[in-house]
Design a protein around this motif. Sequence first.
Motif, PDB file in Angstrom:
ATOM      1  N   THR A  68     -16.643  -1.027  -0.462  1.00 61.36           N
ATOM      2  CA  THR A  68     -17.728  -1.569   0.128  1.00 61.36           C
ATOM      3  C   THR A  68     -18.221  -0.894   1.568  1.00 61.36           C
ATOM      4  OG1 THR A  68     -16.318  -2.982   1.457  1.00 61.36           O
ATOM      5  CG2 THR A  68     -17.247  -3.722  -0.756  1.00 61.36           C
ATOM      6  N   SER A  69     -17.049  -0.206   2.205  1.00 62.06           N
ATOM      7  CA  SER A  69     -17.330   0.680   3.443  1.00 62.06           C
ATOM      8  C   SER A  69     -17.057   1.928   3.453  1.00 62.06           C
ATOM      9  CB  SER A  69     -16.279  -0.190   4.634  1.00 62.06           C
ATOM     10  OG  SER A  69     -15.159   0.198   4.263  1.00 62.06           O
TER      11      SER A  69
ATOM     12  N   ASN B 282      -7.442  -6.701  -5.784  1.00 67.62           N
ATOM     13  CA  ASN B 282      -8.134  -6.635  -4.530  1.00 67.62           C
ATOM     14  C   ASN B 282      -9.696  -6.400  -4.598  1.00 67.62           C
ATOM     15  OD1 ASN B 282      -6.003  -6.418  -2.174  1.00 67.62           O
ATOM     16  ND2 ASN B 282      -4.969  -5.798  -4.144  1.00 67.62           N
ATOM     17  N   GLU B 283     -10.345  -7.295  -4.586  1.00 66.95           N
ATOM     18  CA  GLU B 283     -11.889  -6.989  -5.121  1.00 66.95           C
ATOM     19  C   GLU B 283     -12.420  -6.132  -3.840  1.00 66.95           C
ATOM     20  OE1 GLU B 283     -14.322 -10.489  -5.233  1.00 66.95           O
ATOM     21  OE2 GLU B 283     -15.973  -9.317  -4.718  1.00 66.95           O
TER      22      GLU B 283
ATOM     23  N   ASP C   8     -11.641   1.059   0.351  1.00 64.56           N
ATOM     24  CA  ASP C   8     -12.390   0.055   0.256  1.00 64.56           C
ATOM     25  C   ASP C   8     -13.831   0.413   0.017  1.00 64.56           C
ATOM     26  OD1 ASP C   8     -13.657  -2.475   2.825  1.00 64.56           O
ATOM     27  OD2 ASP C   8     -13.976  -2.062   0.821  1.00 64.56           O
TER      28      ASP C   8
ATOM     29  N   ILE D  45       0.712  -1.368   0.141  1.00 61.58           N
ATOM     30  CA  ILE D  45      -0.224  -0.008  -0.123  1.00 61.58           C
ATOM     31  C   ILE D  45       0.934   1.396  -0.088  1.00 61.58           C
ATOM     32  CG2 ILE D  45      -1.617   1.386   1.490  1.00 61.58           C
ATOM     33  CD1 ILE D  45      -3.040  -1.149   2.108  1.00 61.58           C
TER      34      ILE D  45
ATOM     35  N   MET E 263     -14.055   3.283   3.549  1.00 62.94           N
ATOM     36  CA  MET E 263     -13.034   3.411   4.457  1.00 62.94           C
ATOM     37  C   MET E 263     -11.706   3.425   3.786  1.00 62.94           C
ATOM     38  SD  MET E 263     -13.613   1.206   7.669  1.00 62.94           S
ATOM     39  CE  MET E 263     -14.527   1.480   9.024  1.00 62.94           C
ATOM     40  N   LEU E 264     -10.671   4.302   4.274  1.00 64.17           N
ATOM     41  CA  LEU E 264      -9.520   4.543   3.639  1.00 64.17           C
ATOM     42  C   LEU E 264      -8.443   3.243   4.225  1.00 64.17           C
ATOM     43  CD1 LEU E 264      -8.240   8.263   4.503  1.00 64.17           C
ATOM     44  CD2 LEU E 264      -8.481   7.043   2.189  1.00 64.17           C
ATOM     45  N   LEU E 265      -7.762   2.547   3.351  1.00 67.21           N
ATOM     46  CA  LEU E 265      -6.520   1.778   3.703  1.00 67.21           C
ATOM     47  C   LEU E 265      -5.334   2.509   3.736  1.00 67.21           C
ATOM     48  CD1 LEU E 265      -9.047  -0.331   2.689  1.00 67.21           C
ATOM     49  CD2 LEU E 265      -7.251  -1.769   2.138  1.00 67.21           C
ATOM     50  N   GLY E 266      -5.158   3.479   3.340  1.00 66.62           N
ATOM     51  CA  GLY E 266      -4.148   4.240   3.104  1.00 66.62           C
ATOM     52  C   GLY E 266      -4.210   5.591   2.205  1.00 66.62           C
TER      53      GLY E 266
ATOM     54  N   VAL F 111      -3.637  -7.170  -0.778  1.00 64.98           N
ATOM     55  CA  VAL F 111      -3.275  -6.372   0.476  1.00 64.98           C
ATOM     56  C   VAL F 111      -3.334  -7.501   1.777  1.00 64.98           C
ATOM     57  CG1 VAL F 111      -4.581  -4.841   2.071  1.00 64.98           C
ATOM     58  CG2 VAL F 111      -4.093  -4.237  -0.262  1.00 64.98           C
TER      59      VAL F 111
ATOM     60  N   LEU G 229     -11.695  -2.712  -3.512  1.00 64.13           N
ATOM     61  CA  LEU G 229     -10.646  -1.797  -3.469  1.00 64.13           C
ATOM     62  C   LEU G 229     -10.669  -0.788  -4.728  1.00 64.13           C
ATOM     63  CD1 LEU G 229      -7.883  -3.041  -1.103  1.00 64.13           C
ATOM     64  CD2 LEU G 229     -10.204  -2.748  -0.503  1.00 64.13           C
TER      65      LEU G 229
END
Lengths: 120, 131
Positions: free
Chosen positions: A26-27, A87-88, A24, A4, A29-32, A120, A90
């Motif tokens: 689906t939510s 990465n499904e 992501d 990432i 939200m940040l992964l980075g 990830v 994302l």
Amino acid sequence: MANINETLSGLMDIDGALGCAIVDYTSGMLLGSAGAGVDLELAAAGNSEVVKAKLNTMKSLGIEGGIEDILITLGTQLHIIRPSTSNEGLFLYQVLDKKNSNLALARRKVLDLEKSLQRV
Amino acid sequence: MPANTELRDYADSAFGQHMENYAAIDLICLATSDGFPIVSRSLDRIHFELDTLAAASSTLHSVSNAVSKQILLKPFRVAFIESEKGNVAFVSLQLQQGEFVLTMSADESMNIGQLRVMISRLAEQISNNFH
């Protein structure tokens, strides 16, 4: 293959880059994220709705396949949204300063970075 | 309802792999929704009795479900606890053996978005094999 942080670093190396994120959808939200110029947490949540809306529209129209990328032209910025194939759920998100960037080149570089993003 | 050996062994193996692959993960635990521990893996520095952890996870599951049903009229799926030094996620799992709660905690080097992706994938992996 890149993780990432390496991918975010690569996105920030693109000419005109203001900010970037891996999200992501689906939510929402940040992964980075990296950079400034826009509230990336808010942008992640909002752009997740953009991706979901497009996917729902494609489904209702019976259009098969996925989204390769979404290019958005604003007054002073360019936004690139690219779902990840490894990465499904994302997507990569890039914010560019319109004056200092080349959309075609940036799109190409985002594609390359997305292809090298490891699971990830 | 006790889970069978196959589920316990599968989960133990999957948890071990996750702990190996992701240094940020402190602990992963599978327990029944009524508080019986099935299996857990944790870092050596984590001192937590499995029974206590299963009870805590079950309590969280119960409270989250009650609140979710009250406010959203639907059962809960994922709950998070965000702290200064890390995060904990809880996922409700419906398997053929019954109702379970999967718990995963990670240190601050893994943000909550990443933790959510990790635990969701693990939950799906277990569900796909034991639904």
